[in-house]
Design an enzyme around this catalytic site. Sequence first.
Site, mmCIF file in Angstrom:
data_model
loop_
_atom_site.group_PDB
_atom_site.id
_atom_site.type_symbol
_atom_site.label_atom_id
_atom_site.label_comp_id
_atom_site.label_asym_id
_atom_site.label_seq_id
_atom_site.Cartn_x
_atom_site.Cartn_y
_atom_site.Cartn_z
ATOM 1 N N PHE A 14 -119.200 -11.413 62.980
ATOM 2 C CA PHE A 14 -118.604 -11.697 64.271
ATOM 3 C C PHE A 14 -118.965 -10.694 65.364
ATOM 4 O O PHE A 14 -118.649 -10.937 66.524
ATOM 5 C CB PHE A 14 -117.074 -11.747 64.130
ATOM 6 C CG PHE A 14 -116.599 -12.713 63.086
ATOM 7 C CD1 PHE A 14 -116.642 -14.073 63.314
ATOM 8 C CD2 PHE A 14 -116.132 -12.256 61.867
ATOM 9 C CE1 PHE A 14 -116.205 -14.977 62.358
ATOM 10 C CE2 PHE A 14 -115.684 -13.144 60.902
ATOM 11 C CZ PHE A 14 -115.730 -14.514 61.140
ATOM 12 N N ASP A 132 -108.187 -8.226 54.758
ATOM 13 C CA ASP A 132 -109.604 -8.133 54.381
ATOM 14 C C ASP A 132 -109.947 -6.727 53.902
ATOM 15 O O ASP A 132 -110.989 -6.175 54.270
ATOM 16 C CB ASP A 132 -110.495 -8.535 55.559
ATOM 17 C CG ASP A 132 -111.944 -8.819 55.127
ATOM 18 O OD1 ASP A 132 -112.155 -9.128 53.936
ATOM 19 O OD2 ASP A 132 -112.848 -8.746 55.974
#
Length: 344
Positions: A14, A132
């Site tokens: 990203f 995460d």
Amino acid sequence: MEWVRGDQLGRGNFAKINLAKLTKGFDQFPPLMAVKSSVSSLSSVLLKNEKQILDRIGICPQIVTCFGDGISVESDGEKCYNLFLEYANGGSLADVVRIHGGGLPEFDVRRYTKAILWGLRHVHGNGFVHCDLKLSNVLVFGNGDVKIADFGLAKAAGKITAAETEERFEWRGTPMYMSPETVNGGEYEPPCDIWALGCAVVEMVAGKPAWRVGPATDIFGLMMRIGIGDEVPEMPENLSAEGKDFIRRCLVKDPRKRWTAEMLLNHPFIAGTGDTVTLKEAEVATESPTGPFDFPEFVCSEQGSDEWSFCSSNSSPEILSRVRRLLTGKPLDWSVMDSWVTVR
């Protein structure tokens, strides 16, 4: 603050990460920072979420510091959203394991794990979930410290909104670190970070991912193994009994029975680990003694052929008593024994 984009440090799905060199603003910010940048709207949303989470979590020594954000216009005319973060010159824990070429020494695993737990305790205590956690999202600094990074997928713990209910079965995070409740029901609460920590500890010890997968393993097959049945990652053989028990407390299928970060900080695998001494602290430490009497508190003088006396205005009675017990008037026996080695 004025800055220029430096060398690229990495690239994710990203955003890209570069070194940011300040040209003005040294009084408020460090001269070198890491800048995460994105030109797409989706990536910008994740970076903005990361900033909001870090701002709400607050300062913690085991979490990377955020110095702010801003918009820049690149050379091609595109507008870029930038997030300025603490620069880690040691890479990530994933890099450390890869460079080491195998599992890390248990002493280092204990030390790194303790730091990660302190960070998770702060995150969970402030009502958030990282979502995460993995070795590549734990950064290493030159003084030996490690800090949790990459909060782009982090979320608030607890009550689920209507929008989140619709997205409940959309996985977020890295499959190899996902917990059973995440796979089965899209549940992202503090216990899922603890499961990921268990996988990270296995990887640090074994030098390879916690789940044994091959080239032919598909993602859905792995998800089935994680979510269904009693299978858990294989325990590393070259780990102490305390370490194995620590991992078992993390890799409990039922999240309600999984230990919390607070509980794990009191586990023997972690509790006996001393804090890391940084290079800055070492510079002000006293010099190590070069002999048994090389201590500033003691003044040793010979008052006779048969007697030694130790006197010091700074020495405590306990220290002097321990030293006196080492003294003896008996002659030393230097006779040759079978265990001696002749040196010529």
